[in-house]
Design a protein around this motif. Structure first.
Motif, PDB file in Angstrom:
ATOM      1  N   ASN B  59       1.044  -1.103   0.077  1.00  0.00           N
ATOM      2  CA  ASN B  59      -0.029   0.066   0.153  1.00  0.00           C
ATOM      3  C   ASN B  59       0.679   1.279   0.019  1.00  0.00           C
ATOM      4  OD1 ASN B  59      -2.157   1.718   0.103  1.00  0.00           O
ATOM      5  ND2 ASN B  59      -2.382   1.520   2.509  1.00  0.00           N
ATOM      6  N   PHE B  60       1.634   1.540  -1.314  1.00  0.00           N
ATOM      7  CA  PHE B  60       2.253   2.681  -1.040  1.00  0.00           C
ATOM      8  C   PHE B  60       1.903   3.497  -2.468  1.00  0.00           C
ATOM      9  CE2 PHE B  60       5.939   2.659   1.890  1.00  0.00           C
ATOM     10  CZ  PHE B  60       5.630   1.490   2.590  1.00  0.00           C
ATOM     11  N   PRO B  61       1.996   4.809  -2.529  1.00  0.00           N
ATOM     12  CA  PRO B  61       1.727   5.624  -3.570  1.00  0.00           C
ATOM     13  C   PRO B  61       2.515   5.279  -4.812  1.00  0.00           C
ATOM     14  CG  PRO B  61       2.674   7.085  -1.849  1.00  0.00           C
ATOM     15  CD  PRO B  61       2.659   5.598  -1.214  1.00  0.00           C
ATOM     16  N   ASP B  62       2.115   5.879  -5.930  1.00  0.00           N
ATOM     17  CA  ASP B  62       2.878   5.631  -7.038  1.00  0.00           C
ATOM     18  C   ASP B  62       4.339   6.701  -7.184  1.00  0.00           C
ATOM     19  OD1 ASP B  62      -0.041   6.029  -9.344  1.00  0.00           O
ATOM     20  OD2 ASP B  62       0.937   4.219  -8.131  1.00  0.00           O
ATOM     21  N   ARG B  63       4.370   7.355  -6.052  1.00  0.00           N
ATOM     22  CA  ARG B  63       5.745   7.918  -5.781  1.00  0.00           C
ATOM     23  C   ARG B  63       6.886   7.012  -5.821  1.00  0.00           C
ATOM     24  NH1 ARG B  63       6.900  10.570  -1.736  1.00  0.00           N
ATOM     25  NH2 ARG B  63       5.198   9.824  -0.293  1.00  0.00           N
ATOM     26  N   PHE B  64       6.487   5.965  -5.151  1.00  0.00           N
ATOM     27  CA  PHE B  64       7.619   4.842  -5.095  1.00  0.00           C
ATOM     28  C   PHE B  64       7.306   3.833  -6.421  1.00  0.00           C
ATOM     29  CE2 PHE B  64       8.624   5.150  -0.694  1.00  0.00           C
ATOM     30  CZ  PHE B  64       7.775   6.132  -0.157  1.00  0.00           C
ATOM     31  N   SER B  65       8.547   3.748  -6.956  1.00  0.00           N
ATOM     32  CA  SER B  65       8.510   2.944  -8.000  1.00  0.00           C
ATOM     33  C   SER B  65       9.877   1.979  -8.103  1.00  0.00           C
ATOM     34  CB  SER B  65       8.617   3.865  -9.230  1.00  0.00           C
ATOM     35  OG  SER B  65       9.635   4.671  -9.469  1.00  0.00           O
ATOM     36  N   GLY B  66      10.077   1.172  -8.958  1.00  0.00           N
ATOM     37  CA  GLY B  66      11.225   0.453  -8.858  1.00  0.00           C
ATOM     38  C   GLY B  66      11.668  -0.135 -10.147  1.00  0.00           C
ATOM     39  N   HIS B  67      12.796  -0.820 -10.218  1.00  0.00           N
ATOM     40  CA  HIS B  67      13.214  -1.475 -11.542  1.00  0.00           C
ATOM     41  C   HIS B  67      14.347  -2.706 -11.023  1.00  0.00           C
ATOM     42  CE1 HIS B  67      14.230  -1.456 -15.643  1.00  0.00           C
ATOM     43  NE2 HIS B  67      15.416  -1.905 -15.457  1.00  0.00           N
ATOM     44  N   GLN B  68      14.050  -3.711 -11.830  1.00  0.00           N
ATOM     45  CA  GLN B  68      14.924  -4.795 -11.674  1.00  0.00           C
ATOM     46  C   GLN B  68      15.672  -4.745 -13.047  1.00  0.00           C
ATOM     47  OE1 GLN B  68      13.557  -9.037 -10.963  1.00  0.00           O
ATOM     48  NE2 GLN B  68      15.160  -9.309  -9.643  1.00  0.00           N
ATOM     49  N   PHE B  69      16.932  -5.051 -12.881  1.00  0.00           N
ATOM     50  CA  PHE B  69      17.937  -5.188 -14.127  1.00  0.00           C
ATOM     51  C   PHE B  69      18.002  -6.778 -14.408  1.00  0.00           C
ATOM     52  CE2 PHE B  69      18.916  -0.825 -14.476  1.00  0.00           C
ATOM     53  CZ  PHE B  69      18.853  -0.557 -13.374  1.00  0.00           C
ATOM     54  N   PRO B  70      18.740  -6.993 -15.739  1.00  0.00           N
ATOM     55  CA  PRO B  70      18.965  -8.335 -15.873  1.00  0.00           C
ATOM     56  C   PRO B  70      19.836  -9.118 -15.141  1.00  0.00           C
ATOM     57  CG  PRO B  70      18.977  -6.892 -17.917  1.00  0.00           C
ATOM     58  CD  PRO B  70      18.831  -6.265 -16.788  1.00  0.00           C
TER      59      PRO B  70
END
Lengths: 112, 115
Positions: B59-70
């Motif tokens: 339950n976190f707002p869209d201000r929190f985003s992420g990414h995972q690399f290969p």
């Protein structure tokens, strides 16, 4: 109401005492973790349980799936056991993995 | 065998700024989860990445985003920082076995202070 409840919140004991920390949860789970967090933040995974009992050194963890309850025991406690002990559950989603849901932790201090 | 590595260890940002936190998982682990731990509280699940995609989100707002690399490493980005974002951010990695992930290994966390 939190899905994961721990008791006690704070516990101070003398060196050598037998320690019990309790965790109750209100939802179906696929596994339960006991974690240890020292000042500064680093978390160490102590046990992962889905049934029965596990023992590692002076630490014992038990879980009763029917009663939705788990306990962490420390035998012959030592000041170096002083830390926050956190219960976290792996919610059963039926189809895959969810993030862990954590209790608020039990702050344990063992005095010499 | 290195465990989970997080960087930086400490960070101070100004309200409204953006921040990027980094996590390298334990060798052999392909799933990365991020947690926010406010002072005196248990960690709260932010999201989990597997196969370079966000699998689950708390339950976190869209201000929190992420990414995972290969290479399975991951970043957590927080935009438009608020004072309430001040917390310890924990990364945990795990292997996926039979569709479920077990055996979490936690990093030491990044302490973010927003002023």
């Amino acid at each position: 109401k939190n899905e994961v409840e721990q008791s006690p919140q704070n516990l101070t004991a003398q060196e050598g005492e037998f320690i019990t920390i309790n965790c109750s949860y209100s939802v179906g789970i696929s596994a339960l973790h006991w974690l240890q967090q020292h000042p500064g933040g680093g978390i160490v995974s102590l046990f992962m349980l889905s049934s029965g009992k596990k023992k590692h050194g002076r630490l014992i963890a038990t879980i009763n799936i029917q009663e939705k309850h788990s306990s962490l025991h420390i035998t012959a406690s030592h000041p170096r056991d002083s830390a926050v002990y956190i219960c976290a559950v792996h919610l059963y989603s039926g189809g895959g993995a969810d993030g862990l849901t954590f209790g608020k932790g039990t702050h344990l201090i063992i005095q010499p | 065998d290195a465990g989970v590595t997080q960087s930086p260890t400490h960070l101070i940002k100004t309200r409204g700024q953006q921040v990027t936190l980094r996590c390298s998982p334990k060798s052999g682990h392909d799933t990365v989860s991020w947690y926010q731990q406010a002072l005196g509280q248990g960690p709260q699940f932010i999201f989990q990445y597997y196969e370079e995609e966000e699998r689950q989100r708390g339950n976190f707002p869209d201000r929190f985003s992420g990414h995972q690399f290969p290479n399975y490493s991951s970043e957590l980005n927080v935009n438009a920082l608020l004072l309430g974002d001040s917390a310890l951010y924990l990364c945990a990695s795990s292997p996926v076995v039979s569709g479920l992930n077990y055996g979490y290994t936690f990093g030491s966390g990044t302490r973010l202070t927003v002023v």
